[in-house]
Design an enzyme around this catalytic site. Structure first.
Site, PDB file in Angstrom:
ATOM      1  CE1 TYR A   9      58.491  53.139  20.168  1.00 38.80           C
ATOM      2  CE2 TYR A   9      58.646  51.518  18.332  1.00 38.80           C
ATOM      3  CZ  TYR A   9      58.017  51.863  19.547  1.00 38.80           C
ATOM      4  OH  TYR A   9      57.266  50.990  20.085  1.00 38.80           O
ATOM      5  CB  THR A  67      53.873  54.824  20.787  1.00 36.35           C
ATOM      6  OG1 THR A  67      53.029  55.820  20.818  1.00 36.35           O
ATOM      7  CG2 THR A  67      54.057  53.862  22.034  1.00 36.35           C
TER       8      THR A  67
HETATM    9  N1  LIG Z   1      51.672  50.469  18.821  1.00 38.37           N
HETATM   10  C1  LIG Z   1      52.413  49.563  18.347  1.00 38.37           C
HETATM   11  O1  LIG Z   1      52.451  49.044  17.258  1.00 38.37           O
HETATM   12  C2  LIG Z   1      53.508  48.777  19.299  1.00 38.37           C
HETATM   13  C3  LIG Z   1      54.243  47.739  18.517  1.00 38.37           C
HETATM   14  C4  LIG Z   1      55.238  47.149  19.188  1.00 38.37           C
HETATM   15  C5  LIG Z   1      55.482  47.576  20.675  1.00 38.37           C
HETATM   16  N2  LIG Z   1      54.840  48.445  21.118  1.00 38.37           N
HETATM   17  C6  LIG Z   1      55.012  48.924  22.516  1.00 38.37           C
HETATM   18  O2  LIG Z   1      53.750  48.525  23.510  1.00 38.37           O
HETATM   19  C7  LIG Z   1      53.524  49.467  24.544  1.00 38.37           C
HETATM   20  C8  LIG Z   1      52.062  50.002  24.412  1.00 38.37           C
HETATM   21  O3  LIG Z   1      52.167  50.876  23.272  1.00 38.37           O
HETATM   22  P1  LIG Z   1      50.651  51.412  22.757  1.00 38.37           P
HETATM   23  O4  LIG Z   1      50.633  51.355  21.311  1.00 38.37           O
HETATM   24  O5  LIG Z   1      49.621  50.895  23.694  1.00 38.37           O
HETATM   25  O6  LIG Z   1      51.075  52.950  23.256  1.00 38.37           O
HETATM   26  P2  LIG Z   1      50.104  54.259  23.122  1.00 38.37           P
HETATM   27  O7  LIG Z   1      48.818  53.991  23.149  1.00 38.37           O
HETATM   28  O8  LIG Z   1      51.153  55.296  22.819  1.00 38.37           O
HETATM   29  O9  LIG Z   1      50.410  54.608  24.828  1.00 38.37           O
HETATM   30  C9  LIG Z   1      51.474  54.995  25.606  1.00 38.37           C
HETATM   31  C10 LIG Z   1      51.001  55.841  26.647  1.00 38.37           C
HETATM   32  O10 LIG Z   1      52.314  56.290  27.514  1.00 38.37           O
HETATM   33  C11 LIG Z   1      51.954  57.604  27.978  1.00 38.37           C
HETATM   34  N3  LIG Z   1      53.313  58.337  28.040  1.00 38.37           N
HETATM   35  C12 LIG Z   1      54.177  58.753  27.313  1.00 38.37           C
HETATM   36  N4  LIG Z   1      55.084  59.310  28.328  1.00 38.37           N
HETATM   37  C13 LIG Z   1      54.648  59.103  29.356  1.00 38.37           C
HETATM   38  C14 LIG Z   1      55.436  59.677  30.498  1.00 38.37           C
HETATM   39  N5  LIG Z   1      56.623  60.001  30.646  1.00 38.37           N
HETATM   40  N6  LIG Z   1      54.769  59.180  31.796  1.00 38.37           N
HETATM   41  C15 LIG Z   1      53.507  58.643  31.909  1.00 38.37           C
HETATM   42  N7  LIG Z   1      53.107  58.192  30.554  1.00 38.37           N
HETATM   43  C16 LIG Z   1      53.373  58.473  29.400  1.00 38.37           C
HETATM   44  C17 LIG Z   1      51.331  58.128  26.567  1.00 38.37           C
HETATM   45  O11 LIG Z   1      50.491  59.413  27.067  1.00 38.37           O
HETATM   46  P3  LIG Z   1      50.253  60.624  25.803  1.00 38.37           P
HETATM   47  O12 LIG Z   1      49.579  59.892  24.817  1.00 38.37           O
HETATM   48  O13 LIG Z   1      49.753  61.638  26.624  1.00 38.37           O
HETATM   49  O14 LIG Z   1      51.816  60.930  25.227  1.00 38.37           O
HETATM   50  C18 LIG Z   1      50.310  57.169  26.272  1.00 38.37           C
HETATM   51  O15 LIG Z   1      48.952  57.222  27.020  1.00 38.37           O
HETATM   52  C19 LIG Z   1      54.658  50.419  24.426  1.00 38.37           C
HETATM   53  O16 LIG Z   1      55.844  50.019  25.237  1.00 38.37           O
HETATM   54  C20 LIG Z   1      55.156  50.336  22.823  1.00 38.37           C
HETATM   55  O17 LIG Z   1      56.362  50.760  22.586  1.00 38.37           O
HETATM   56  C21 LIG Z   1      53.708  49.105  20.660  1.00 38.37           C
END
Ligand SMILES: NC(=O)c1ccc[n+]([C@@H]2O[C@H](COP(=O)([O-])OP(=O)(O)OC[C@H]3O[C@@H](n4cnc5c(N)ncnc54)[C@H](OP(=O)(O)O)[C@@H]3O)[C@@H](O)[C@H]2O)c1
Length: 271
Positions: free
Chosen positions: A115, A52
């Site tokens: 991304y 992300t």
């Molecule tokens: N944040 C935003 O503003 C936003 C906006 C629109 C959509 N989204 C989507 O919403 C969803 C959740 O976002 P979020 O902000 O909650 O994300 P986040 O806090 O960054 O959490 C993503 C998690 O995925 C883990 N991860 C990465 N690579 C991995 C792998 N190979 N195997 C297992 N786990 C893995 C990360 O671990 P590490 O931290 O150790 O890498 C992290 O714990 C995602 O699909 C994102 O694309 C987010």
């Protein structure tokens, strides 16, 4: 961030979710993913995993693309082969952000950054492999924990008396705890497909920052900046408005307004 919001709500509602972080399972590892999934045999998978770091992705495009596409594909293949349901999250960044109109689910995706492109590929992998899927496009996600815009503004406001924030990008800030409620709602629904799901209403990062500072009670001035003045490695869409009409029409419910959600988040932070 979102994974924690969803697992906490599921637990509160009496479910016993099995939660895996990257230390438990690297979802790019197909063999290990299959092994663990065939052992557990889940009926529903909620995939909150993603790369992300939007700006860093510009410097390591292969890594970002590999993680976002492969993890979605590995999970979707299990779901397709086992008739399991997959709830997957995507983003407003799949769109180019042109004009002023809210984007609809079937508008053409044309991401401006790596991304966004990787998330569009993750969507394709889910659609291709898992018949029973919900792809939920969310935007500007924050919560009362984790690293996010609210947290960043509050941290900055402790050390500065002036903060400059981009004022020419419009979208819907979305509270992770409200997304979690909608995920609960979808667990027994069968109208699979792609949906836009954000808090109601639109604003800019600048207006959002002003609201956060107002709640904080700190005497910090918030100044507007243009995207051209605030250069980032990844270009962001100026129009991040997502139309939620399909979700409302299909399920007859909507998310609370972003102002209401922000107020609840700020209260949770001060508790
Ligand atoms: N944040 C935003 O503003 C936003 C906006 C629109 C959509 N989204 C989507 O919403 C969803 C959740 O976002 P979020 O902000 O909650 O994300 P986040 O806090 O960054 O959490 C993503 C998690 O995925 C883990 N991860 C990465 N690579 C991995 C792998 N190979 N195997 C297992 N786990 C893995 C990360 O671990 P590490 O931290 O150790 O890498 C992290 O714990 C995602 O699909 C994102 O694309 C987010």
């Amino acid at each position: 961030m979102l994974g924690q919001d969803i697992s906490e709500l599921l637990t509160k509602k009496g479910y016993s979710p099995v939660t895996w972080d990257i230390e438990d399972l690297d979802l790019t590892d197909k063999e290990e993913t299959d092994r663990k999934l065939f052992e557990l045999r889940p009926d529903i998978i909620i995939n909150c995993c993603a790369y992300t770091a939007v700006d860093k992705a510009q410097e390591e495009p292969e890594k970002c693309t590999f993680i976002n596409e492969t993890t979605a594909k590995n999970l979707a293949e299990y779901c397709g082969a086992n008739n399991a349901m997959l709830i997957h999250f995507s983003t407003d960044y799949v769109f180019p952000g042109l004009g002023q109109e809210p984007y609809k689910e079937d508008d053409e995706v044309k991401p401006l950054n790596i991304y966004g492109r990787s998330k569009a590929l993750s969507e394709d992998a889910v659609r291709k492999n898992a018949e029973r899927h919900f792809i939920l496009r969310i935007s500007w996600l924050y919560s009362d924990h984790g690293k996010n815009f609210v947290d960043t503004m509050l941290k900055l406001s402790r050390d500065r008396n002036m903060i400059s924030v981009v004022s020419d990008q419009t979208g819907s800030p979305t509270y992770g705890r409200d997304v979690a409620e909608m995920v609960m709602f979808l667990l027994d629904k069968k109208e699979y497909g792609t949906y836009h799901l954000t808090n109601e209403g639109y604003t800019t990062w600048y207006e959002l920052a002003k609201e956060i500072i107002r709640y904080s009670g700190r005497a910090v001035e918030v100044r507007p900046l243009t995207s051209e003045e605030y250069k980032t490695l990844a270009v962001r869409p100026k129009n991040s408005r997502l139309s939620k009409e399909k979700f409302k029409r299909t399920f007859g419910i909507e998310m609370p307004a972003w102002q209401d959600a922000l107020e609840r988040c700020m209260k949770a932070l001060t508790c």
